[in-house]
Write an enzyme that holds these catalytic residues in place. Sequence first.
Site, PDB file in Angstrom:
ATOM      1  N   CYS A   1     -10.036 -82.827 103.346  1.00  0.00           N
ATOM      2  CA  CYS A   1     -10.665 -81.895 102.408  1.00  0.00           C
ATOM      3  C   CYS A   1     -12.128 -81.649 102.796  1.00  0.00           C
ATOM      4  O   CYS A   1     -12.399 -81.051 103.818  1.00  0.00           O
ATOM      5  CB  CYS A   1     -10.520 -82.395 100.974  1.00  0.00           C
ATOM      6  SG  CYS A   1     -10.778 -81.099  99.739  1.00  0.00           S
TER       7      CYS A   1
ATOM      8  N   HIS B   1      -4.652 -83.717 100.000  1.00  0.00           N
ATOM      9  CA  HIS B   1      -4.806 -84.998  99.309  1.00  0.00           C
ATOM     10  C   HIS B   1      -3.425 -85.622  99.096  1.00  0.00           C
ATOM     11  O   HIS B   1      -2.438 -84.916  98.906  1.00  0.00           O
ATOM     12  CB  HIS B   1      -5.480 -84.804  97.955  1.00  0.00           C
ATOM     13  CG  HIS B   1      -6.914 -84.388  98.044  1.00  0.00           C
ATOM     14  ND1 HIS B   1      -7.888 -85.210  98.578  1.00  0.00           N
ATOM     15  CD2 HIS B   1      -7.540 -83.248  97.665  1.00  0.00           C
ATOM     16  CE1 HIS B   1      -9.055 -84.582  98.520  1.00  0.00           C
ATOM     17  NE2 HIS B   1      -8.868 -83.393  97.982  1.00  0.00           N
TER      18      HIS B   1
END
Length: 495
Positions: A330, A435
Amino acid sequence: MKAIMVVGTTSHAGKSFLTTALCRILARRGWHVTPFKGQNMALNSYVTPTGGEMGFAQAVQAWAAGTAPRVEMNPILLKPQGNMTSQVILMGKVAGQTTASDYYEQYFKPGWEAIASALKRLAFEYDLVICEGAGSPAEINLKHRDLTNMRVAQHLGATTLLVVDIDRGGAFAHVVGTLALLDPEERALIKGIIINKFRGQRSLLDSGIKWLEDYTGIPVLGVIPWSEILFPAEDSLDLFERKTKPNGEININVIRLPRISNFTDFDALESEPTVSLNYLDLSQELGYPDAVIIPGSKTTIQDLSALHTSGMAEKLEQYANAGGIVLGICGGFQMLGRRVLDPNQIEGKQEEFAGLNLLPIETTILPDKITTQRQVFSNHPQSGLPVTGYEIHQGITRLADGVKNLENVGCQALFNDEKLGIVTHSQLVWGCYLHGLFDNGAWRRAWLNFLRHRRGLSALPTGIPNYREQREATLNSVADLVEANVNLSPILSQL
């Protein structure tokens, strides 16, 4: 609606731990249970199937209760951004950003409306709500704008438990002081005290417990011993309590960014018996681990700046050039590129910032946040593995200027969706937006086997379940520990 409320004398007293345990205990006893935390300040978050963002701790509590996470379980999520500002997530969607001084004026009324509305919806579907407070319910300077402690307990008429961390010292004073600072009608809701994180001989507490019960008129329902159970951390302070496994066959360093987020991504790695996972401050030496992970960040540019000013960026470059493995997730993925652009000045006044230049990409920070669950298939380190996870990011990543395709710059798509991540042909630098990546057991083991092969170690079996099954075992262990050490009968008899 029947309700139990868990409040604590301090932060990190064990509210999340106890709430999670109660969700699992009562679900096992046949209750249709839902967790609830009116307002949570955390950088670990989860995306629901409908694309709503909520605190990861409440998602874990939902799984403990045997139900699906939904934004009503955490109607307000505050995500600190630095400079005393926070992003406000209201019912799963970004509502804006605010400072601590402006929050009460801007969000108290809509916040309470969201809390009351969420509770009303949950009441139609569940037998029992188990609520978690935040911090302390007796912060005098904040009490008038406290949305998530005794205001919720009074709204529900909840049977309330007060939990105290005895490991930090001063437990009896914390309990007495907290009760003294509550209003009489708030104090009347406290039906039990629970002592948490006790190390030592239980009988040594007996005289203190008797005094506390006599003084307060409230029973001590149990003493929970200190536990090494790997319980999902709610914020970065919990990382200081984590112990690194000594002598792991594979050593992995996670950079502890100043605004680290979603470090629950690494619980699955930490659960691996052969892995030593270490959270590394920017001031520490990087060393020569088998891999370095740059985790998610709430504010990519500020944490990227911290990497540069601390000298860690240079260390990462040297490590990668020497053949080290670097993986960014991310915000960490965004940092691996050539530059990060912020034309709308969302993260600050600087509109362009140099990246680590380890991947041929650049990222533009945008106002709209992407929050979605994903199901893809891997190309690397092994092709065809099913991978599930979720995206939470404010930014679009693309190939850098002048780069026509990945092959021309020695890179490949990590998954069957190129936008989710890339890896260099050498497989030294990895980056992705997903994630929960390591929760996928087969992919995690395939990646670890790639590291093990470089060390000349034998491969581990890849036919293992996903981490959610290990999480289930953890939740049962947490529930077993609490059930064995806390007398819940006086509480349940009042429901």
